[in-house]
Design an enzyme around this catalytic site. Structure first.
Site, PDB file in Angstrom:
ATOM      1  N   VAL A   1       0.868  -1.173   0.000  1.00 36.39           N
ATOM      2  CA  VAL A   1       0.000   0.000   0.000  1.00 36.39           C
ATOM      3  C   VAL A   1       0.905   1.224   0.000  1.00 36.39           C
ATOM      4  O   VAL A   1       1.817   1.324   0.831  1.00 36.39           O
ATOM      5  CB  VAL A   1      -0.912  -0.004   1.254  1.00 36.39           C
ATOM      6  N   CYS A   2       0.686   2.131  -0.937  1.00 32.60           N
ATOM      7  CA  CYS A   2       1.499   3.354  -1.021  1.00 32.60           C
ATOM      8  C   CYS A   2       1.400   4.132   0.289  1.00 32.60           C
ATOM      9  O   CYS A   2       0.301   4.459   0.745  1.00 32.60           O
ATOM     10  CB  CYS A   2       1.023   4.208  -2.190  1.00 32.60           C
ATOM     11  N   ALA A   3       2.550   4.437   0.879  1.00 33.12           N
ATOM     12  CA  ALA A   3       2.558   5.054   2.215  1.00 33.12           C
ATOM     13  C   ALA A   3       1.879   6.420   2.223  1.00 33.12           C
ATOM     14  O   ALA A   3       1.047   6.706   3.087  1.00 33.12           O
ATOM     15  CB  ALA A   3       4.000   5.177   2.709  1.00 33.12           C
TER      16      ALA A   3
END
Lengths: 130, 127
Positions: free
Chosen positions: A77-79
């Site tokens: 998941v993109c931070a």
């Protein structure tokens, strides 16, 4: 063939997530390899452990989690996308003094560099936007 | 756990920015990806087309702190070694814009040019 999948859509707002899920299942069924799932922008919400869909509706984050576990897929998941949408793992919850963690087990939070890395390792990168 | 980004052979990326600057997060997402890919020493090209041409307009007024100024980010692309910054001629014409009113000089390309760019890129990402 080595695929990476980029999911841009939130679970119930866009069809992107469900289409990506079905594509990923089909690719695995055909014997292809999934290098990485990258949940970007609104797609980060697919990694939420706090979704409670009605019983007669499909549990999209739950289906992703089951698929990730079954095939041991690297799911990122993109931070930047995740933090501002309230998708935080234990470490981030501690760091920002939040009283709950909300990332589904099996997902990890990392940077956009993981998408570039996935592009480098994959024969095809397929984005599900709408 | 995901691996840390490794050095692979540089891939070529074509990012197609089709969204207006402030109607959604798409414009920012395209630019973020362009800058990240360039930071990882990939060969990055970006083309603005359709409503995306409006991202190039000079004089965008954003309230600092409310949202980032898309025009300012675009002027930083070359500095961060995004190789080519282009705009689609037909989209410029359709929106009745003048490239002289853009935040900086960009390469003007045709639909045929874009077809060739798509065919030649390792990765094509549309926002």
């Amino acid at each position: 063939m080595k695929f990476s999948i980029v999911i841009h859509g939130a679970p119930w707002s866009a069809n992107a997530s469900l289409s990506a899920l079905r594509f990923t299942e089909a690719a695995l069924d055909c014997g292809h390899e999934i290098v990485r799932l990258f949940f970007y922008q609104d797609g980060a919400s697919n990694g939420s452990s706090l979704c409670v869909p009605p019983q007669d509706e499909i549990d999209i984050p739950g289906l992703w989690q089951a698929l990730i576990k079954k095939h041991e897929i690297d799911a990122v998941v993109c931070a930047a996308s995740a933090l501002k949408r309230g998708i935080i793992d234990k470490a981030e919850a501690d760091r920002y003094e939040k009283n709950v963690e909300s990332l589904l087990a099996g997902f990890s939070v990392s940077g956009l560099g993981q998408l570039i890395d996935a592009c480098g390792q994959s024969d095809r990168v397929v984005s599900f936007v709408m | 756990m995901p691996s840390s980004p490794q050095t692979h052979t540089a891939h070529s990326y074509l990012i197609i920015a089709r969204s207006s600057p402030y109607g959604s997060h798409q414009a920012r997402a395209a630019l973020d990806l362009a800058l990240t890919a360039a930071a990882f020493e990939q060969k990055v090209s970006i083309v603005f087309m359709d409503a995306g041409v409006m991202q190039l307009l000079k004089g965008q007024q954003t309230d600092a702190g409310e949202m980032k100024n898309i025009g300012k980010i675009i002027t930083a692309l070359k500095l961060y070694e995004v190789n080519r910054v282009m705009v689609h001629q037909e989209s410029v014409d359709k929106h009745d814009l003048d490239p002289a009113g853009f935040v900086e000089a960009v390469e003007v390309v045709t639909s045929d040019d874009i077809k060739r760019l798509i065919a030649g890129a390792d990765q094509v990402m549309v926002f």
